[in-house]
Design an enzyme around this catalytic site. Structure first.
Site, short mmCIF file in Angstrom:
data_model
loop_
_atom_site.label_atom_id
_atom_site.label_comp_id
_atom_site.label_asym_id
_atom_site.label_seq_id
_atom_site.Cartn_x
_atom_site.Cartn_y
_atom_site.Cartn_z
CB CYS A 68 -0.91 -0.05 1.22
SG CYS A 68 -1.79 1.48 1.57
CB CYS A 71 0.31 1.86 4.09
SG CYS A 71 -1.38 1.26 3.95
#
Length: 150
Positions: A68, A71
Site C-alpha cells: 500500500c 500506507c
C-alpha cells in the site's frame, strides 16, 4: 583543599542521598514510561499492548499492508508525531502497526474484527477501547488535528 561537601558523590553515598531525599528536592521528576513502537505487531502483541493498556495512555493502531503506497506515506508521519507529541489531553502515545495481510501473526483476523475496509486505517485506543479513527493517508497537519481531538 576540598571539604566533604565539595567531594563528588559516588556509589553508596549517591544512593543514600537519593534514598533520603524526596525526588522533587533532588531535582528529579517522574514521567510516564517511554513511548513504545511495535512494528508489524502480532495478535498477541495487540492483546497485550492495546487491549490491556491503561487509561493514562493512548495507543494508535496503524492497519496497513506492505503493498500500500498511502500506507508508506503515512507511516513516517505517525512515527514522527507519536515521538514528538502527546494527545490533545496530554496523554502519551504508543504506536503499533498491524499488517492486514499477515495471517500467521493474526493481522487478517484483527482487520476483520475491527472492520477495516480500506487502508491505511488508524484507530486510537484507550483502556482497550477504540476512541476514534481515520481512514486514508492524511498529511502531517491532518494527523496532528486527529491527535489534538484525542
Amino acid at each position: 583543599m576540598a571539604t566533604p561537601n565539595m567531594l563528588p558523590l559516588r556509589g553508596h553515598a549517591l544512593r543514600r542521598l537519593f534514598q533520603r531525599t524526596p525526588a522533587s528536592i533532588a531535582g528529579l521528576h517522574s514521567s510516564s514510561r517511554c513511548r513504545e513502537r511495535y512494528i508489524n505487531g502480532s495478535k498477541t502483541d495487540f492483546d497485550k499492548i492495546v487491549l490491556q493498556s491503561s487509561t493514562d495512555r493512548v495507543v494508535l493502531v496503524d492497519f496497513h499492508a506492505d503493498w500500500c503506497g498511502p500506507c508508506h506515506a503515512l507511516s513516517p508521519i505517525l512515527n514522527k508525531l507519536t515521538t514528538e507529541r502527546t494527545t490533545g489531553s496530554g496523554k502519551p502515545l504508543d504506536l503499533i502497526t498491524v499488517d492486514i495481510d499477515n495471517e500467521e501473526a493474526g493481522g487478517v483476523a484483527l482487520a476483520q474484527e475491527y472492520k477495516v475496509r480500506a487502508i491505511p486505517t488508524v484507530v486510537a485506543f484507550q483502556g482497550g477501547k477504540p476512541l476514534s479513527q481515520f481512514v486514508g493517508a492524511l498529511n502531517e497537519g491532518g494527523v496532528a488535528d486527529f491527535l489534538n481531538k484525542l
